[in-house]
Design a protein around this motif. Structure first.
Motif, PDB file in Angstrom:
ATOM      1  N   ASP A 164      13.422  23.485 -90.214  1.00  0.00           N
ATOM      2  CA  ASP A 164      13.056  23.295 -88.808  1.00  0.00           C
ATOM      3  C   ASP A 164      11.739  23.978 -88.521  1.00  0.00           C
ATOM      4  O   ASP A 164      11.541  25.148 -88.881  1.00  0.00           O
ATOM      5  CB  ASP A 164      14.135  23.880 -87.890  1.00  0.00           C
ATOM      6  CG  ASP A 164      15.428  23.086 -87.932  1.00  0.00           C
ATOM      7  OD1 ASP A 164      15.462  21.987 -87.363  1.00  0.00           O
ATOM      8  OD2 ASP A 164      16.392  23.578 -88.560  1.00  0.00           O
ATOM      9  N   LEU A 165      10.843  23.247 -87.901  1.00  0.00           N
ATOM     10  CA  LEU A 165       9.605  23.818 -87.388  1.00  0.00           C
ATOM     11  C   LEU A 165       9.711  23.802 -85.867  1.00  0.00           C
ATOM     12  O   LEU A 165       9.917  22.745 -85.273  1.00  0.00           O
ATOM     13  CB  LEU A 165       8.388  23.010 -87.839  1.00  0.00           C
ATOM     14  CG  LEU A 165       7.920  23.243 -89.289  1.00  0.00           C
ATOM     15  CD1 LEU A 165       8.893  22.631 -90.279  1.00  0.00           C
ATOM     16  CD2 LEU A 165       6.517  22.691 -89.499  1.00  0.00           C
ATOM     17  N   ASP A 166       9.583  24.968 -85.275  1.00  0.00           N
ATOM     18  CA  ASP A 166       9.820  25.126 -83.851  1.00  0.00           C
ATOM     19  C   ASP A 166       8.532  25.542 -83.146  1.00  0.00           C
ATOM     20  O   ASP A 166       8.086  26.685 -83.262  1.00  0.00           O
ATOM     21  CB  ASP A 166      10.918  26.181 -83.635  1.00  0.00           C
ATOM     22  CG  ASP A 166      11.269  26.380 -82.172  1.00  0.00           C
ATOM     23  OD1 ASP A 166      10.904  25.525 -81.336  1.00  0.00           O
ATOM     24  OD2 ASP A 166      11.923  27.394 -81.863  1.00  0.00           O
ATOM     25  N   ALA A 167       7.908  24.583 -82.451  1.00  0.00           N
ATOM     26  CA  ALA A 167       6.705  24.831 -81.649  1.00  0.00           C
ATOM     27  C   ALA A 167       5.631  25.572 -82.449  1.00  0.00           C
ATOM     28  O   ALA A 167       5.028  26.533 -81.973  1.00  0.00           O
ATOM     29  CB  ALA A 167       7.066  25.602 -80.379  1.00  0.00           C
ATOM     30  N   VAL A 168       5.370  25.107 -83.675  1.00  0.00           N
ATOM     31  CA  VAL A 168       4.405  25.769 -84.549  1.00  0.00           C
ATOM     32  C   VAL A 168       2.985  25.472 -84.086  1.00  0.00           C
ATOM     33  O   VAL A 168       2.588  24.309 -83.922  1.00  0.00           O
ATOM     34  CB  VAL A 168       4.600  25.324 -86.013  1.00  0.00           C
ATOM     35  CG1 VAL A 168       3.451  25.828 -86.883  1.00  0.00           C
ATOM     36  CG2 VAL A 168       5.936  25.836 -86.544  1.00  0.00           C
TER      37      VAL A 168
ATOM     38  N   HIS B 241       9.483   5.085 -99.327  1.00  0.00           N
ATOM     39  CA  HIS B 241      10.265   6.182 -99.880  1.00  0.00           C
ATOM     40  C   HIS B 241      10.796   7.180 -98.859  1.00  0.00           C
ATOM     41  O   HIS B 241      11.748   7.909 -99.163  1.00  0.00           O
ATOM     42  CB  HIS B 241       9.423   6.931-100.920  1.00  0.00           C
ATOM     43  CG  HIS B 241       9.132   6.128-102.146  1.00  0.00           C
ATOM     44  ND1 HIS B 241      10.024   6.005-103.183  1.00  0.00           N
ATOM     45  CD2 HIS B 241       8.062   5.373-102.492  1.00  0.00           C
ATOM     46  CE1 HIS B 241       9.518   5.230-104.118  1.00  0.00           C
ATOM     47  NE2 HIS B 241       8.324   4.833-103.726  1.00  0.00           N
ATOM     48  N   CYS B 242      10.200   7.253 -97.684  1.00  0.00           N
ATOM     49  CA  CYS B 242      10.588   8.304 -96.736  1.00  0.00           C
ATOM     50  C   CYS B 242      11.740   7.860 -95.835  1.00  0.00           C
ATOM     51  O   CYS B 242      11.786   6.721 -95.378  1.00  0.00           O
ATOM     52  CB  CYS B 242       9.399   8.714 -95.877  1.00  0.00           C
ATOM     53  SG  CYS B 242       8.073   9.519 -96.814  1.00  0.00           S
ATOM     54  N   ASP B 243      12.650   8.797 -95.576  1.00  0.00           N
ATOM     55  CA  ASP B 243      13.710   8.555 -94.606  1.00  0.00           C
ATOM     56  C   ASP B 243      13.168   8.630 -93.183  1.00  0.00           C
ATOM     57  O   ASP B 243      13.641   7.913 -92.292  1.00  0.00           O
ATOM     58  CB  ASP B 243      14.825   9.604 -94.763  1.00  0.00           C
ATOM     59  CG  ASP B 243      15.473   9.564 -96.130  1.00  0.00           C
ATOM     60  OD1 ASP B 243      15.990   8.500 -96.493  1.00  0.00           O
ATOM     61  OD2 ASP B 243      15.449  10.600 -96.826  1.00  0.00           O
ATOM     62  N   LEU B 244      12.195   9.512 -93.004  1.00  0.00           N
ATOM     63  CA  LEU B 244      11.679   9.810 -91.677  1.00  0.00           C
ATOM     64  C   LEU B 244      10.192  10.079 -91.791  1.00  0.00           C
ATOM     65  O   LEU B 244       9.739  10.692 -92.760  1.00  0.00           O
ATOM     66  CB  LEU B 244      12.395  11.054 -91.130  1.00  0.00           C
ATOM     67  CG  LEU B 244      12.155  11.481 -89.692  1.00  0.00           C
ATOM     68  CD1 LEU B 244      12.748  10.467 -88.725  1.00  0.00           C
ATOM     69  CD2 LEU B 244      12.790  12.853 -89.458  1.00  0.00           C
ATOM     70  N   LEU B 245       9.436   9.598 -90.809  1.00  0.00           N
ATOM     71  CA  LEU B 245       8.000   9.849 -90.773  1.00  0.00           C
ATOM     72  C   LEU B 245       7.620  10.567 -89.485  1.00  0.00           C
ATOM     73  O   LEU B 245       8.152  10.264 -88.412  1.00  0.00           O
ATOM     74  CB  LEU B 245       7.208   8.542 -90.853  1.00  0.00           C
ATOM     75  CG  LEU B 245       7.221   7.767 -92.168  1.00  0.00           C
ATOM     76  CD1 LEU B 245       6.360   6.514 -92.031  1.00  0.00           C
ATOM     77  CD2 LEU B 245       6.746   8.623 -93.327  1.00  0.00           C
TER      78      LEU B 245
ATOM     79  N   GLY C 200      12.077  18.463 -87.672  1.00  0.00           N
ATOM     80  CA  GLY C 200      13.119  18.939 -88.565  1.00  0.00           C
ATOM     81  C   GLY C 200      13.353  17.986 -89.709  1.00  0.00           C
ATOM     82  O   GLY C 200      12.974  16.813 -89.657  1.00  0.00           O
ATOM     83  N   ALA C 201      13.985  18.510 -90.754  1.00  0.00           N
ATOM     84  CA  ALA C 201      14.383  17.703 -91.904  1.00  0.00           C
ATOM     85  C   ALA C 201      15.786  18.124 -92.298  1.00  0.00           C
ATOM     86  O   ALA C 201      16.033  19.305 -92.558  1.00  0.00           O
ATOM     87  CB  ALA C 201      13.422  17.904 -93.064  1.00  0.00           C
ATOM     88  N   SER C 202      16.694  17.170 -92.327  1.00  0.00           N
ATOM     89  CA  SER C 202      18.071  17.469 -92.708  1.00  0.00           C
ATOM     90  C   SER C 202      18.176  17.631 -94.213  1.00  0.00           C
ATOM     91  O   SER C 202      17.320  17.170 -94.973  1.00  0.00           O
ATOM     92  CB  SER C 202      19.003  16.354 -92.235  1.00  0.00           C
ATOM     93  OG  SER C 202      18.980  16.229 -90.825  1.00  0.00           O
ATOM     94  N   THR C 203      19.232  18.267 -94.653  1.00  0.00           N
ATOM     95  CA  THR C 203      19.450  18.521 -96.073  1.00  0.00           C
ATOM     96  C   THR C 203      19.378  17.223 -96.877  1.00  0.00           C
ATOM     97  O   THR C 203      20.048  16.245 -96.553  1.00  0.00           O
ATOM     98  CB  THR C 203      20.820  19.182 -96.285  1.00  0.00           C
ATOM     99  OG1 THR C 203      20.861  20.409 -95.549  1.00  0.00           O
ATOM    100  CG2 THR C 203      21.067  19.462 -97.764  1.00  0.00           C
ATOM    101  N   GLY C 204      18.527  17.222 -97.898  1.00  0.00           N
ATOM    102  CA  GLY C 204      18.410  16.080 -98.793  1.00  0.00           C
ATOM    103  C   GLY C 204      17.492  14.979 -98.332  1.00  0.00           C
ATOM    104  O   GLY C 204      17.255  14.018 -99.077  1.00  0.00           O
ATOM    105  N   GLN C 205      16.930  15.087 -97.130  1.00  0.00           N
ATOM    106  CA  GLN C 205      16.034  14.042 -96.650  1.00  0.00           C
ATOM    107  C   GLN C 205      14.661  14.141 -97.308  1.00  0.00           C
ATOM    108  O   GLN C 205      14.211  15.223 -97.687  1.00  0.00           O
ATOM    109  CB  GLN C 205      15.842  14.139 -95.139  1.00  0.00           C
ATOM    110  CG  GLN C 205      16.897  13.450 -94.303  1.00  0.00           C
ATOM    111  CD  GLN C 205      16.491  13.364 -92.839  1.00  0.00           C
ATOM    112  OE1 GLN C 205      15.905  14.289 -92.273  1.00  0.00           O
ATOM    113  NE2 GLN C 205      16.816  12.242 -92.207  1.00  0.00           N
ATOM    114  N   LEU C 206      14.000  13.001 -97.406  1.00  0.00           N
ATOM    115  CA  LEU C 206      12.588  12.939 -97.780  1.00  0.00           C
ATOM    116  C   LEU C 206      11.815  12.595 -96.517  1.00  0.00           C
ATOM    117  O   LEU C 206      11.932  11.487 -95.976  1.00  0.00           O
ATOM    118  CB  LEU C 206      12.354  11.887 -98.858  1.00  0.00           C
ATOM    119  CG  LEU C 206      10.908  11.584 -99.271  1.00  0.00           C
ATOM    120  CD1 LEU C 206      10.170  12.846 -99.676  1.00  0.00           C
ATOM    121  CD2 LEU C 206      10.870  10.574-100.399  1.00  0.00           C
TER     122      LEU C 206
END
Length: 266
Positions: A4-8, A201-205, A24-30
Motif C-alpha cells: 500500500d502506498l498512502d498519499a506518497v 500481463h498486468c492485473d491492474l494498471l 495498492g497491490a493485493s497479494t500475488g497481483q502483477l
C-alpha cells in the motif's frame, strides 16, 4: 504480501516529483505503472525499495512502513531491479546471483547447499544457467537483464519491484520474462513503457502523468482512446488479442492541427 502506498509525495530540490499518490497491490497481483517519461513512475518505485524516502505519506509492505523496517528485513520482503543497475567489478554470473541470498545469511556465513540450489534454480528459470561461469561485464544487455532478474528471484522476496524490466530484451524474452514474474509468486509492481505488454500481463494498471495517478483499473477499462490522447498525445485504436482477449493498441499520430497564422499560407 500486500503493498500500500498512502498519499506518497516526493520533493527534491524544491521540485515535486510525485504528489499524493495512493494505490495498492493485493497479494500475488502483477500491477503496472505506465505513463510518459518524467511522470513519476521510477521515483515512486524507488520509494518502494527505500532508495528514496517520501517527503510525505508512507509505503507499507505487509502492513508495516518500510522506513521502520531494518535493511535486512526489508530486503527479505522486497527485491528490486532498478532501471540502471551498475556492477563495477567483473563478478561471475554465479557470484552476482548469489548476492541475492545475502539478506538470508549471517554476515560471516558461507553459502549453504540451500543457497546454491536457490541460485541454480533462479538461473534456470531465466534460461541463463549456461552463463554461470561468465564474467558479468562480458554479457550483452539482454543477458545482464536476465541475470539481474535471477538475482532478484534468488532473494526469495514477498514483493518484486521492477523498473522497465524488459529493457534490452528481444520480444520473445520480453514475453517470457513477464510470464515468469507473473508466475513467480511475489506481488509484483513494475513500470512498463510498452502499453501492449502491460495490457497483456498486468492485473491492474495505474496511469501516471505529472507526478499523479490519473487513472487506475483493469487494462481494458483504463487504456481508452481519450486517456491515451490526453496523457500520451497519440491516437489509439483498440483491438482484442485473438488468443487472450486482452485489449491491444494500434497507434498513430493525432491529427495535425494547423496553426492560425499558417492557415492562409500557400
Amino acid at each position: 504480501m500486500r503493498v500500500d502506498l498512502d498519499a506518497v509525495t516526493v520533493e527534491t530540490g524544491g521540485v515535486r516529483l510525485v504528489e499524493e499518490v495512493t494505490l495498492g497491490a493485493s497479494t500475488g497481483q502483477l500491477v503496472g505503472l505506465v505513463g510518459p517519461n518524467g511522470s513519476g513512475k521510477s521515483t515512486l518505485l524507488r520509494c518502494m525499495y527505500r532508495a528514496l524516502r517520501p517527503t510525505a505519506g508512507a509505503v507499507r509492505v505487509g502492513g508495516e512502513d518500510v522506513v521502520a523496517l531494518s535493511a535486512r528485513e526489508n530486503a527479505r520482503r522486497v527485491a528490486a531491479l532498478p532501471q540502471q543497475s551498475v556492477t563495477a567489478f567483473d563478478f561471475t554470473v554465479a557470484e552476482v546471483v548469489a548476492m541475492g541470498r545475502m539478506p538470508h545469511q549471517r554476515p560471516t556465513a558461507r553459502a549453504t547447499e540451500e543457497d546454491r540450489g536457490v541460485c541454480a534454480d533462479a538461473l534456470e528459470r531465466v534460461s541463463a544457467a549456461h552463463l554461470s561461469g561468465r564474467g558479468f561485464l562480458t554479457l550483452s544487455g539482454g543477458e545482464r537483464q536476465r541475470v539481474l532478474i535471477a538475482r532478484a528471484l534468488a532473494q526469495r522476496p514477498r514483493v518484486l519491484v521492477l523498473d522497465e524490466p524488459t529493457n534490452h530484451l528481444d520480444i520473445a524474452q520480453q514475453l517470457e520474462l513477464l510470464a515468469l514474474v507473473r508466475d513467480s509468486g511475489p506481488t509484483v509492481l513494475t513500470a512498463l513503457h510498452d502499453l501492449n505488454l502491460a495490457a497483456l500481463h498486468c492485473d491492474l494498471l495505474h496511469v501516471m502523468d505529472g507526478g499523479r495517478v490519473v487513472a487506475s483499473g483493469a487494462p481494458y477499462d483504463v487504456l481508452t482512446g481519450a486517456l491515451l490522447a490526453e496523457v500520451f498525445g497519440v491516437r489509439a485504436h483498440r483491438v482484442r488479442h485473438p488468443v487472450t482477449g486482452a485489449v491491444q493498441l494500434l497507434f498513430d499520430r493525432l491529427p495535425f492541427v494547423q496553426s492560425a497564422e499558417n492557415r492562409g499560407a500557400p
